[in-house]
Design an enzyme around this catalytic site. Structure first.
Site, PDB file in Angstrom:
ATOM      1  CD  GLU A 272      78.492  16.269   7.534  1.00  0.00           C
ATOM      2  OE1 GLU A 272      77.728  15.421   7.633  1.00  0.00           O
ATOM      3  OE2 GLU A 272      77.918  17.476   7.629  1.00  0.00           O
ATOM      4  CD1 TRP A 275      77.877  17.144  11.741  1.00  0.00           C
ATOM      5  CD2 TRP A 275      76.672  16.294  13.252  1.00  0.00           C
ATOM      6  NE1 TRP A 275      76.716  17.895  11.909  1.00  0.00           N
ATOM      7  CE2 TRP A 275      75.983  17.318  13.019  1.00  0.00           C
ATOM      8  CE3 TRP A 275      76.010  15.365  14.357  1.00  0.00           C
ATOM      9  CZ2 TRP A 275      74.931  17.959  13.502  1.00  0.00           C
ATOM     10  CZ3 TRP A 275      74.809  15.910  14.793  1.00  0.00           C
ATOM     11  CH2 TRP A 275      74.401  17.162  14.394  1.00  0.00           C
ATOM     12  CD1 TRP A 303      57.400   4.113  18.919  1.00  0.00           C
ATOM     13  CD2 TRP A 303      57.489   5.631  17.299  1.00  0.00           C
ATOM     14  NE1 TRP A 303      58.339   5.114  19.266  1.00  0.00           N
ATOM     15  CE2 TRP A 303      58.502   5.856  17.960  1.00  0.00           C
ATOM     16  CE3 TRP A 303      57.220   6.234  16.157  1.00  0.00           C
ATOM     17  CZ2 TRP A 303      59.347   6.901  17.863  1.00  0.00           C
ATOM     18  CZ3 TRP A 303      58.041   7.382  15.872  1.00  0.00           C
ATOM     19  CH2 TRP A 303      58.971   7.881  16.698  1.00  0.00           C
ATOM     20  CG  ASN A 338      73.676  12.470   5.397  1.00  0.00           C
ATOM     21  OD1 ASN A 338      73.504  11.695   6.347  1.00  0.00           O
ATOM     22  ND2 ASN A 338      73.672  13.720   5.933  1.00  0.00           N
ATOM     23  CD1 TRP A 356      63.509   6.244  17.753  1.00  0.00           C
ATOM     24  CD2 TRP A 356      65.325   5.359  17.655  1.00  0.00           C
ATOM     25  NE1 TRP A 356      63.953   6.101  19.141  1.00  0.00           N
ATOM     26  CE2 TRP A 356      65.258   5.614  18.874  1.00  0.00           C
ATOM     27  CE3 TRP A 356      66.286   4.487  17.126  1.00  0.00           C
ATOM     28  CZ2 TRP A 356      66.279   4.917  19.655  1.00  0.00           C
ATOM     29  CZ3 TRP A 356      67.424   3.870  17.817  1.00  0.00           C
ATOM     30  CH2 TRP A 356      67.349   4.231  19.256  1.00  0.00           C
ATOM     31  CD1 TRP A 379      68.868   5.097  11.915  1.00  0.00           C
ATOM     32  CD2 TRP A 379      66.792   5.368  11.585  1.00  0.00           C
ATOM     33  NE1 TRP A 379      68.601   4.618  10.668  1.00  0.00           N
ATOM     34  CE2 TRP A 379      67.153   4.741  10.439  1.00  0.00           C
ATOM     35  CE3 TRP A 379      65.387   5.856  11.869  1.00  0.00           C
ATOM     36  CZ2 TRP A 379      66.417   4.644   9.331  1.00  0.00           C
ATOM     37  CZ3 TRP A 379      64.595   5.618  10.728  1.00  0.00           C
ATOM     38  CH2 TRP A 379      64.904   4.845   9.627  1.00  0.00           C
TER      39      TRP A 379
END
Length: 458
Positions: A272, A275, A303, A338, A356, A379
């Site tokens: 993590e 990341w 969208w 998360n 988003w 996102w």
DNA sequence: TGAAATGTTGGGGCG
DNA sequence: ACGCCCCAACATTTC
């Protein structure tokens, strides 16, 4: 006699701070300052922004420590591009030390500050502190930035185990702090009201002491992290995100904690952290992702989600309990687990069909631990528009996710008390409950629309 | 760090 | 004992 200034920004600690350590060792006297950036402050919508309180608490702790050393923190309020050069000129300082920040705004700001200082014949030095590896240090065989996480992670780990025998620690010798008292006393409990802040009551307190407490606590259960981390009600994550965001704890301390216990859980937690490094690298090397899809063709997505649905999502009134519980938790605490972030992000984009960027902005407003790189990366991953994103046809079913990750409905019951009496079976998808909204959309129908929307671009 | 539809397999009930 | 069906359980495919 060399007089240095160390400008604290998102590294609010006096220990293991690269820039501070270098300023102290390379100068005879080092001043410390923090600037409340009016450009950032004016972009905040809420005078009750929790993060200001977190920052103030962190600064108060620093001030207390500095006073123990006979020093003090200089607090400024304004545009750093004006304030930093003015301060340095006034106090006749020789060099600026700061840790690098990889956000587009920060990079531009720092560039301007440096330019002004150089014109005044003042030296500037910036350091790597916020990440373990910067973008140039982890590249693929052909010298390019990675676009996929797994090979990036492999290279990161390979580099780490081949080159770094130990995780460095930066000494910050306090005897070289300037004997000085700042213009604003951050210990006075209400000084910030003078510049329009209102203190909030938060679940977590800013500062290194509390960050260390959280880290100590988390170490006890880190070996189980891989099994427990996905279940919001277990609270099995570290809750260190805000502390790493503001730098109360250094990234090296985090990595050390991951290395000290050899376990699957610790490996997954380190993953993590990688990341985070990955997304920092992406933002640094592709600043355009702040405003655009990483895969630019997806800027064309149509969208079609409604404004009203966005409002319901924000307020936790979608009629999908796991989504509503998660959003109420975010609104009330500034924190969201998360797993829930993925669920609500997938729901906003692929079930409500809302861009988003709107969700990303809402999180930016609310999250205590908001960090542009990670938030944007997360996102875009969920929306399938980013680097190493999930494929667009991967759509979370909010009910299935709820059954899987909150099987007993414990998390839901905590935040949606109107559902408290429902059985474990009913609670994920309730019907005709007084005071609880019916689903605002049909998941099945919206899923079909989402696939169509993406197919148009493919 | 999906979900859902479709395909395959194998054990058990039953005539 | 055998074939047949049912249906979990698991695997594969598709979006």
């Amino acid at each position: 006699m060399k007089k240095n200034l160390c400008w604290l920004r998102r590294d609010l600690r006096l220990k293991d701070n690269h820039a501070l350590g270098r300023a102290l060792t390379e100068g005879n006297e080092t001043f410390l300052c923090f600037v409340f950036d009016t450009r950032i402050l004016s972009s905040l919508n809420d005078p009750l922004d929790r993060r200001l309180t977190f920052i103030i608490e962190s600064l108060q702790e620093i001030e207390k420590q500095l006073q123990d050393y006979g020093s003090s923190l200089i607090i400024l309020h304004g545009d750093p591009v004006e304030e930093i050069p003015r301060l340095m000129k006034d106090k006749n300082l020789d060099a600026l030390y700061y840790n690098r920040d990889y956000e587009p705004y920060a990079k531009l700001r720092d560039q301007k500050v440096e330019k002004k200082l150089h014109a005044l014949n003042i030296k500037t030095y910036s350091f790597k502190d916020h990440v373990f590896y910067e973008k140039e240090e982890i590249k693929n065989g052909s010298g390019k930035y990675y676009q996929v996480f797994t090979p990036y992670k492999n290279k990161w780990l390979e580099t780490f185990y081949n080159q770094e025998k130990v995780v460095p620690h930066f000494n910050c010798p306090s005897e070289k702090l300037a004997k000085h008292f700042g213009d604003k006393n951050v210990l006075r409990h209400d000084w910030w009201t003078e510049i329009g802040f209102i203190k909030t009551k938060n679940e977590i307190k800013g500062g290194r002491e509390d960050g260390k407490k959280k880290l100590r606590q988390f170490r006890k259960s880190i070996s189980h992290y891989h099994e427990t981390r996905d279940f919001p009600f277990l609270n099995a994550t570290s809750h260190l995100s805000a502390y790493i965001r503001m730098g109360n704890i250094s990234i090296r301390e985090m990595i050390n904690a991951a290395l000290e216990t050899e376990s699957k859980g610790a490996d997954v937690w380190l993953n993590e952290i990688i990341w985070r490094e990955f997304y920092q690298m992406i933002l640094d090397s592709h600043p355009e992702v702040e405003k655009h899809c990483y895969r630019r063709q997806y800027d064309q997505l149509k969208w079609e989600g409604k404004k009203k649905d966005f409002q319901d999502w924000c307020n936790g009134k979608t009629g999908f309990p796991i989504v509503d519980a998660a959003m109420k938790c975010l609104n009330a605490t500034g924190f969201m687990h998360n797993r829930l972030r993925m669920i609500v992000a997938s729901f906003l984009t692929k079930t409500l069909l809302i861009d988003w960027k709107k969700g990303e902005r809402y999180f930016a407003e609310k999250l205590m631990d908001y960090d542009l790189a990670s938030n944007n990366g997360g996102w875009q991953w969920c929306a399938s528009t980013g680097v190493d994103a999930q494929p667009y046809f991967r759509i979370f079913n909010p009910v299935t996710q709820s059954e899987k990750f909150d099987p007993e409905g414990e998390f839901i019951r905590k935040w949606c008390p109107e559902l408290i009496y429902l059985s474990n079976k009913e609670i994920h998808s309730p019907h005709d409950i007084e005071d609880y909204p019916a689903p605002i959309v049909s998941y099945q129908e919206q899923k079909v629309k989402a696939l169509k929307m993406f197919k148009l671009i493919e």
